[in-house]
Design an enzyme around this catalytic site. Structure first.
Site, PDB file in Angstrom:
ATOM      1  N   SER A  44       0.882  -1.274  -0.031  1.00  9.66           N
ATOM      2  CA  SER A  44       0.074  -0.063   0.008  1.00  9.66           C
ATOM      3  C   SER A  44       0.820   1.343   0.071  1.00  9.66           C
ATOM      4  CB  SER A  44      -1.019   0.009   1.052  1.00  9.66           C
ATOM      5  OG  SER A  44      -1.540  -1.187   1.413  1.00  9.66           O
ATOM      6  N   HIS A  76      -4.562  -3.516  -4.134  1.00  9.91           N
ATOM      7  CA  HIS A  76      -3.193  -4.297  -4.053  1.00  9.91           C
ATOM      8  C   HIS A  76      -2.641  -4.913  -5.577  1.00  9.91           C
ATOM      9  CE1 HIS A  76      -2.366  -4.974   0.362  1.00  9.91           C
ATOM     10  NE2 HIS A  76      -3.420  -4.376   0.269  1.00  9.91           N
ATOM     11  N   ARG A  97       0.158  -9.280  -3.734  1.00 13.17           N
ATOM     12  CA  ARG A  97       0.724  -9.980  -2.465  1.00 13.17           C
ATOM     13  C   ARG A  97      -0.429 -10.891  -1.904  1.00 13.17           C
ATOM     14  NH1 ARG A  97       3.482  -5.771   0.881  1.00 13.17           N
ATOM     15  NH2 ARG A  97       5.380  -7.124   1.110  1.00 13.17           N
ATOM     16  N   THR A  98      -0.025 -12.189  -1.851  1.00 12.71           N
ATOM     17  CA  THR A  98      -1.048 -12.707  -1.031  1.00 12.71           C
ATOM     18  C   THR A  98      -0.927 -12.731   0.420  1.00 12.71           C
ATOM     19  OG1 THR A  98      -1.275 -14.444  -2.647  1.00 12.71           O
ATOM     20  CG2 THR A  98      -1.903 -15.236  -0.528  1.00 12.71           C
ATOM     21  N   HIS A  99      -1.829 -12.382   1.336  1.00 10.13           N
ATOM     22  CA  HIS A  99      -1.393 -12.041   2.619  1.00 10.13           C
ATOM     23  C   HIS A  99      -1.947 -13.414   3.544  1.00 10.13           C
ATOM     24  CE1 HIS A  99      -1.901  -7.847   1.596  1.00 10.13           C
ATOM     25  NE2 HIS A  99      -1.129  -7.583   2.573  1.00 10.13           N
ATOM     26  N   GLU A 198      -4.710  -4.591  15.674  1.00 10.64           N
ATOM     27  CA  GLU A 198      -4.300  -4.832  16.956  1.00 10.64           C
ATOM     28  C   GLU A 198      -4.987  -4.005  17.829  1.00 10.64           C
ATOM     29  OE1 GLU A 198      -2.030  -3.357  14.642  1.00 10.64           O
ATOM     30  OE2 GLU A 198      -1.546  -5.423  13.976  1.00 10.64           O
ATOM     31  N   SER A 217       2.124  -8.404   6.684  1.00  6.50           N
ATOM     32  CA  SER A 217       2.746  -8.895   5.733  1.00  6.50           C
ATOM     33  C   SER A 217       4.177  -9.002   6.110  1.00  6.50           C
ATOM     34  CB  SER A 217       2.600  -8.272   4.419  1.00  6.50           C
ATOM     35  OG  SER A 217       3.066  -6.745   4.490  1.00  6.50           O
ATOM     36  N   ASN A 240      -0.690   5.027   9.556  1.00  5.41           N
ATOM     37  CA  ASN A 240      -1.455   5.491  10.589  1.00  5.41           C
ATOM     38  C   ASN A 240      -0.421   5.093  12.014  1.00  5.41           C
ATOM     39  OD1 ASN A 240      -2.171   2.642   9.974  1.00  5.41           O
ATOM     40  ND2 ASN A 240      -2.522   2.571  12.170  1.00  5.41           N
TER      41      ASN A 240
HETATM   42  N1  HPA Z   1      -1.852  -2.718  12.174  1.00  9.49           N
HETATM   43  C1  HPA Z   1      -1.877  -3.524  11.185  1.00  9.49           C
HETATM   44  N2  HPA Z   1      -1.740  -3.538  10.049  1.00  9.49           N
HETATM   45  C2  HPA Z   1      -1.692  -2.321   9.555  1.00  9.49           C
HETATM   46  C3  HPA Z   1      -1.902  -0.978  10.255  1.00  9.49           C
HETATM   47  C4  HPA Z   1      -1.832  -1.184  11.721  1.00  9.49           C
HETATM   48  O1  HPA Z   1      -2.035  -0.333  12.443  1.00  9.49           O
HETATM   49  N3  HPA Z   1      -1.963   0.121   9.223  1.00  9.49           N
HETATM   50  C5  HPA Z   1      -1.757  -0.474   8.134  1.00  9.49           C
HETATM   51  N4  HPA Z   1      -1.515  -2.005   8.135  1.00  9.49           N
END
Ligand code: HPA
Length: 277
Positions: A44, A76, A97-99, A198, A217, A240
């Protein structure tokens, strides 16, 4: 391969490295390029780098190549591109990407990395969008990954395969990146399974453990790259502040938006790093 057909990596009795070899042969045929030197996975916010690093000489949907899955997420990408760099080197850009959170197993997650290695790539650049734990990392900040903590409780290695992960995120390559932009900060990337973000308590745990970046990832991919003998450079775009560090709840739309806003700057940065390799 169409989305509805069976992915060969889902069969237990196949050798994932043989499938990566098949995929690499298909890429050589589609691109007319026998060997690639560098591979990049663009997460991203990093997508525009593909347009800046050189001349795209071939581009096709990744899912047309053996073992690749259709993209699970809008934004993606889903393309594989062969790019001729000004230096004459060849880059394979993986926009697909495969997550791990997709639940298709770790073989599918690391297939692109194994395929990149099978095309000849010796350098693997892994990029992602992630949450930041240092509160001065405002959204849009690019950070070099210095190490990782893998909280997926999984590994791409199968059986008694012992691979050293000291200097997994190559000091040499980080040094090159710092030569391009000396004020790049560095941090330890912590991979969670996701796809939920999280909790604030988990983010506090990460802080206690010595982590600085949270994402879904990269760590598993980096391990597979090292197993394949590649040198790894990891870069996170902080989209973020991680949960609880930020006073406001997280939203996927905001994560995507932050990626879009930062894209021109970080893509230029990545292109300059690639030129310096
Ligand atoms: N946590 C996990 N994955 C993420 C986050 C996050 O805060 N922001 C973008 N991908």
């Amino acid at each position: 391969m169409s989305e509805s057909s069976v992915n060969p990596l889902d069969q237990n009795d196949v050798d994932p490295f043989a499938i990566a070899q098949t995929a690499a042969a298909q890429i050589a045929e589609r691109t007319g390029v026998a060997r690639h030197d560098i591979a990049l996975t663009l997460g991203s916010g990093w997508g525009s780098a593909a347009d800046l690093i050189g001349e795209t000489t071939a581009s096709f949907p990744a899912q047309e190549i053996e073992g690749f899955s259709a993209p699970a997420l809008v934004g993606h990408g889903g393309l594989l591109r062969s790019i001729l760099l000004p230096s004459g080197k060849r880059a394979l850009v993986i926009g697909a990407r495969t997550h791990y959170y997709e639940g298709h197993g770790v073989r599918r997650v690391v297939h692109s990395v194994r395929t990149a290695a099978a095309t000849g790539a010796k350098t693997m650049i892994l990029t992602n969008g992630a949450g930041g734990i240092k509160d001065h990392w405002t959204p849009g900040t690019p950070v070099l990954i210095s190490d990782h903590i893998n909280l997926t409780a999984d590994s791409p290695l199968e059986g008694a395969t012992f691979v050293d992960l000291t200097d997994l995120y190559s000091k040499r390559l980080r040094h090159v990146a710092l030569g391009v932009r000396g004020d790049l900060d560095q941090g330890v990337y912590v991979q969670f399974r996701g796809p939920h973000y999280e909790t604030p308590a988990e983010v506090q745990m990460v802080k206690t453990l010595g982590g600085h970046i949270v994402g879904m990832s990269t760590a598993l991919e980096a391990i597979a790259a090292r197993q394949a003998g590649m040198e790894v450079l990891g870069l996170s775009l902080i989209t973020n502040l991680a949960a609880g560090i930020s006073p406001t709840p997280l939203s996927h739309d905001e994560v995507i938006e932050a990626g879009k806003t930062a894209e021109p700057v970080i893509s230029r940065l990545l292109a300059d790093i690639v030129a310096a390799l």
